[in-house]
Design an enzyme around this catalytic site. Structure first.
Site, PDB file in Angstrom:
ATOM      1  CB  CYS A 116      45.920  41.257 -25.734  1.00 27.18           C
ATOM      2  SG  CYS A 116      45.423  40.266 -27.008  1.00 27.18           S
ATOM      3  CG  HIS A 219      50.150  41.672 -27.705  1.00 26.73           C
ATOM      4  ND1 HIS A 219      50.249  41.492 -26.212  1.00 26.73           N
ATOM      5  CD2 HIS A 219      49.368  41.038 -28.069  1.00 26.73           C
ATOM      6  CE1 HIS A 219      49.316  40.384 -26.138  1.00 26.73           C
ATOM      7  NE2 HIS A 219      48.728  40.240 -27.468  1.00 26.73           N
ATOM      8  CD  GLU A 221      52.883  42.947 -24.616  1.00 26.26           C
ATOM      9  OE1 GLU A 221      52.308  43.978 -24.966  1.00 26.26           O
ATOM     10  OE2 GLU A 221      52.349  41.876 -24.964  1.00 26.26           O
TER      11      GLU A 221
END
Ligand code: MN
Length: 251
Positions: A116, A219, A221
């Site tokens: 990001c 994202h 994660e």
């Protein structure tokens, strides 16, 4: 000591709004980042931004690879633009620290994964520019979702032979999306690895030989714990990166 590669993650520093000392500088990072690295077989360690850039060489000597995490908008002055009303407040300490980290990683041949803001910092560091809000790009596609971050939200098209193709063997897929800025001018030395339907740059990779630098606008994660194809792809991306770091460690 295990043989697992050590992955440094640069954290945020922000002013406290929730605890005992309002306005107090605090180090923050979503727990998803170290969890995702550990689940992929890496050893996560956190590196905190400092005004003292001389710390970085010693900090990076302790790790095999580096993750640049999400966060604030990059200071537009760094890509030669005046701030527009839609741009968020910059964090000059973090901007300078991550620029220096990229400079040192490139000099050391250290793998870097940007996520990001990490993609936006990377593009700026290498001489590209950003749209300070997606609306300035002419797109009306929504990239700032309010949905569950573990769920994919828009499609992307993956470039053949890109790092994502290598990690996934997929030409089309879906990702989550929590960004209000996008790449305008792609930096020299970066190749686009994935785009959204509106043309927004969703992933890049470095084309030079000095280091392996890849970055994604979404994202992973936040999706990597999900029991879904999106979760599987997020895990595959972290595994691909940790394996890259392990290869360097073994070399
Ligand atoms: Mn997006």
């Amino acid at each position: 000591m295990s043989n697992r590669p050590v992955i440094g993650i640069i954290t945020n520093v922000e002013l406290d709004r929730h605890y005992l000392f309002p306005g107090y500088p605090r180090v923050t990072l979503n727990e998803d980042y170290p969890r995702s690295i550990a689940a992929a077989g890496g050893v996560p360690v956190l590196i905190t931004p400092s005004k003292d850039l001389s710390l970085l060489a010693d900090q990076l000597s302790l790790v095999d690879a580096l993750v640049l995490a999400g966060g604030q908008d990059v200071d537009p002055l760094l890509y030669g633009a005046e701030p527009r009303t839609e741009c968020g407040a910059p964090n000059p300490t973090r901007d300078a620290f991550e620029f220096e980290a990229l400079r040192l990683a490139r000099a050391a041949g250290m793998p870097v994964l940007g996520i990001c803001r990490g993609l936006q910092v990377t593009n700026t560091f290498l001489g590209g520019s950003l749209h300070q809000d997606i609306s300035h790009s002419g797109s009306t596609q929504r990239h700032m979702m309010e949905a569950n971050p573990a769920v994919a939200a828009h499609g992307i098209t993956v470039e053949p032979d890109s790092f994502l193709d290598e990690a996934w063997h997929l030409a089309q897929t879906t990702v989550n999306s929590f960004h209000h800025q996008v790449v305008d001018r792609v930096a020299p030395g970066l190749a686009v690895a994935a785009r959204a339907a509106d043309g927004a740059v969703e992933a890049v990779e470095y084309t030079g030989d000095e280091f392996d630098l890849v970055a994604v606008q979404w994202h992973p994660e936040m999706m990597s714990a999900a029991d879904s194809p999106a979760g599987e792809q997020a895990r595959a991306l972290f595994t691909w990166f940790v394996d890259l770091a392990a290869g360097r460690w073994e070399a």
